[in-house]
Design a protein around this motif. Structure first.
Motif, PDB file in Angstrom:
ATOM      1  N   GLU A 289       0.876  -1.179   0.000  1.00  0.00           N
ATOM      2  CA  GLU A 289       0.000   0.000   0.000  1.00  0.00           C
ATOM      3  C   GLU A 289       0.911   1.227   0.000  1.00  0.00           C
ATOM      4  OE1 GLU A 289      -3.328   0.142   0.046  1.00  0.00           O
ATOM      5  OE2 GLU A 289      -3.876  -1.955   0.424  1.00  0.00           O
ATOM      6  N   SER A 290       0.891   1.975  -1.122  1.00  0.00           N
ATOM      7  CA  SER A 290       1.797   3.116  -1.257  1.00  0.00           C
ATOM      8  C   SER A 290       1.020   4.378  -1.591  1.00  0.00           C
ATOM      9  CB  SER A 290       2.831   2.847  -2.349  1.00  0.00           C
ATOM     10  OG  SER A 290       3.675   3.968  -2.536  1.00  0.00           O
ATOM     11  N   PHE A 291       1.465   5.501  -1.042  1.00  0.00           N
ATOM     12  CA  PHE A 291       0.828   6.781  -1.349  1.00  0.00           C
ATOM     13  C   PHE A 291       1.104   7.202  -2.785  1.00  0.00           C
ATOM     14  CE2 PHE A 291       5.096   7.867  -0.124  1.00  0.00           C
ATOM     15  CZ  PHE A 291       5.428   8.961  -0.903  1.00  0.00           C
TER      16      PHE A 291
ATOM     17  N   TRP B 128       7.901   4.271   6.136  1.00  0.00           N
ATOM     18  CA  TRP B 128       7.404   2.985   5.664  1.00  0.00           C
ATOM     19  C   TRP B 128       7.576   1.917   6.733  1.00  0.00           C
ATOM     20  CZ3 TRP B 128      11.174  -0.867   3.909  1.00  0.00           C
ATOM     21  CH2 TRP B 128      12.507  -0.408   3.941  1.00  0.00           C
TER      22      TRP B 128
ATOM     23  N   ILE C 168       9.345  10.521   3.672  1.00  0.00           N
ATOM     24  CA  ILE C 168       8.450   9.366   3.655  1.00  0.00           C
ATOM     25  C   ILE C 168       8.722   8.472   4.857  1.00  0.00           C
ATOM     26  CG2 ILE C 168       8.389   9.421   1.133  1.00  0.00           C
ATOM     27  CD1 ILE C 168      10.098   6.868   1.151  1.00  0.00           C
TER      28      ILE C 168
ATOM     29  N   ASN D 185       4.094   5.839   3.376  1.00  0.00           N
ATOM     30  CA  ASN D 185       3.285   7.022   3.627  1.00  0.00           C
ATOM     31  C   ASN D 185       4.125   8.286   3.529  1.00  0.00           C
ATOM     32  OD1 ASN D 185       0.718   5.626   4.639  1.00  0.00           O
ATOM     33  ND2 ASN D 185       2.283   4.785   6.013  1.00  0.00           N
ATOM     34  N   CYS D 186       3.424   9.389   3.207  1.00  0.00           N
ATOM     35  CA  CYS D 186       4.034  10.716   3.205  1.00  0.00           C
ATOM     36  C   CYS D 186       3.019  11.685   3.784  1.00  0.00           C
ATOM     37  CB  CYS D 186       4.431  11.133   1.792  1.00  0.00           C
ATOM     38  SG  CYS D 186       5.191  12.769   1.689  1.00  0.00           S
ATOM     39  N   ASP D 187       3.375  12.325   4.905  1.00  0.00           N
ATOM     40  CA  ASP D 187       2.411  13.177   5.603  1.00  0.00           C
ATOM     41  C   ASP D 187       2.135  14.484   4.871  1.00  0.00           C
ATOM     42  OD1 ASP D 187       2.109  11.323   7.615  1.00  0.00           O
ATOM     43  OD2 ASP D 187       3.707  12.185   8.851  1.00  0.00           O
TER      44      ASP D 187
ATOM     45  N   ALA E 259       3.692  -0.842   3.921  1.00  0.00           N
ATOM     46  CA  ALA E 259       2.915   0.397   3.839  1.00  0.00           C
ATOM     47  C   ALA E 259       3.874   1.575   3.738  1.00  0.00           C
ATOM     48  CB  ALA E 259       2.009   0.553   5.048  1.00  0.00           C
TER      49      ALA E 259
END
Length: 255
Positions: free
Chosen positions: A42-44, A82, A80, A100-102, A98
Motif C-alpha cells: 500500500e503506497s501513497f 514505511w 516518507i 506514507n508521506c504526511d 505500507a
C-alpha cells in the motif's frame, strides 16, 4: 524547512524549468520467511516492483524516496515513512508493506519500491502515479494505480482471479499456456488485444476495438483489466519473461 517554504520552492522551480530530481536510498530491509508468501503493498505514490528471485532465502525490500521539481541546492530531507512486517494467516505468510508521506501538496514526492522473495503466491498492490511490474509470481493478483503502466510476466501457471486497473497507462499481461481464465478487457481510449500463441482460446460476443472478452483453456477464473488512456495486451507465450522486448521492462537503475 517548514511545509510552506518547501511548497514555495517547488512552485518556483516547477514554473522556472530549473527543477531537478532528487533520490534518497534507504538501507535494504530483510524479512525472514518460512516458505511462499503473499505480498501486499500500500503506497501513497510511486513505482512498485515485485520480483521472484529463487536465489534468495528470505524476502528483501528496497525503497527509494524520489522528489521531482526539487531545488538543486537543497540538502536531502527524509519525507516518507514505511513499515513492513510478516503477518501469518490460515493461508500462510503475508508480507505487508505500507509507505506514507504526511505532506505532499504538489504530489512531487514518491516512494519507489522493489520487493523480492524466493516464492510469491499472490500479490496485492495499490499505488498512485507509479508503474507496477510483477515478475515470476503465481496466484491471485489485485493491482491498482492511477498514472502508470502495469506489466505482469510469469512462467508459472496463473489460474486464479486477476484484477488490474490503471487510469493513464498501458497494461501488459504475459503468461504461459498452462494458465487459464475468462478475460474481460476495457481500454476506453485505446485498444485491447489478445494474442494466443499456445493453448485454446475463443473470442466472445460483445468484443470491440476497446473492449475484449475471451476465454482460454476453459478457465473459470476472472481476468479483469481496465484502463482509460492506454492499451491492454494479453500474450499467451512460451517464455513470458525471456521473450519480452527489451523496452518492456527496465530494471531499477538504482539497484
Amino acid at each position: 524547512m517548514n511545509p510552506l517554504t518547501f511548497y514555495l520552492i517547488c512552485v518556483f522551480f516547477a514554473l522556472s524549468g530549473c527543477s531537478t530530481k532528487q533520490v534518497m536510498t534507504f538501507p535494504q530491509r530483510t524479512l525472514e520467511i518460512a516458505g511462499p508468501i503473499a505480498v501486499n503493498v500500500e503506497s501513497f505514490a510511486g513505482d512498485v516492483t515485485v520480483i521472484v528471485d529463487e536465489s534468495l532465502q528470505n524476502a528483501t525490500i528496497d525503497v527509494v524516496q524520489r522528489i521531482e521539481a526539487y531545488a538543486e541546492n537543497e540538502e536531502p530531507i527524509k519525507q516518507i515513512d514505511w513499515t513492513s512486517q510478516i503477518a501469518r494467516s490460515s493461508s500462510g505468510e503475508i508480507l505487508r508493506l505500507a509507505l506514507n508521506c504526511d505532506s505532499n501538496p504538489l504530489q512531487t514526492v514518491f516512494a519507489d519500491t522493489v520487493v523480492r522473495a524466493p516464492s510469491i503466491d499472490s500479490v496485492t498492490i495499490r499505488t498512485k502515479k507509479g508503474n507496477v511490474d510483477v515478475l515470476g509470481v503465481t496466484g491471485t493478483l489485485e493491482i491498482k494505480t492511477s498514472d502508470g503502466d502495469v506489466l505482469v510476466a510469469t512462467p508459472l501457471p496463473m489460474n486464479e482471479r486477476v484484477t488490474i486497473e490503471t487510469v493513464r497507462g498501458d497494461i501488459h499481461y504475459r503468461v504461459r499456456e498452462e494458465s487459464a481464465g475468462k478475460i474481460d478487457l476495457t481500454a476506453i481510449s485505446g485498444t485491447a488485444a489478445f494474442n494466443m500463441r499456445f493453448g485454446e482460446g475463443i473470442i466472445l460476443p460483445g468484443t470491440t476495438g476497446e473492449k475484449l472478452k475471451a476465454s482460454f483453456n476453459q478457465g473459470q477464473n476472472d481476468i479483469v483489466m481496465r484502463t482509460v488512456e492506454g492499451d491492454i495486451t494479453v500474450d499467451i507465450v512460451q517464455n513470458p519473461i525471456g521473450d519480452m522486448p527489451p523496452f518492456e521492462f527496465k530494471w531499477p537503475l538504482w539497484q
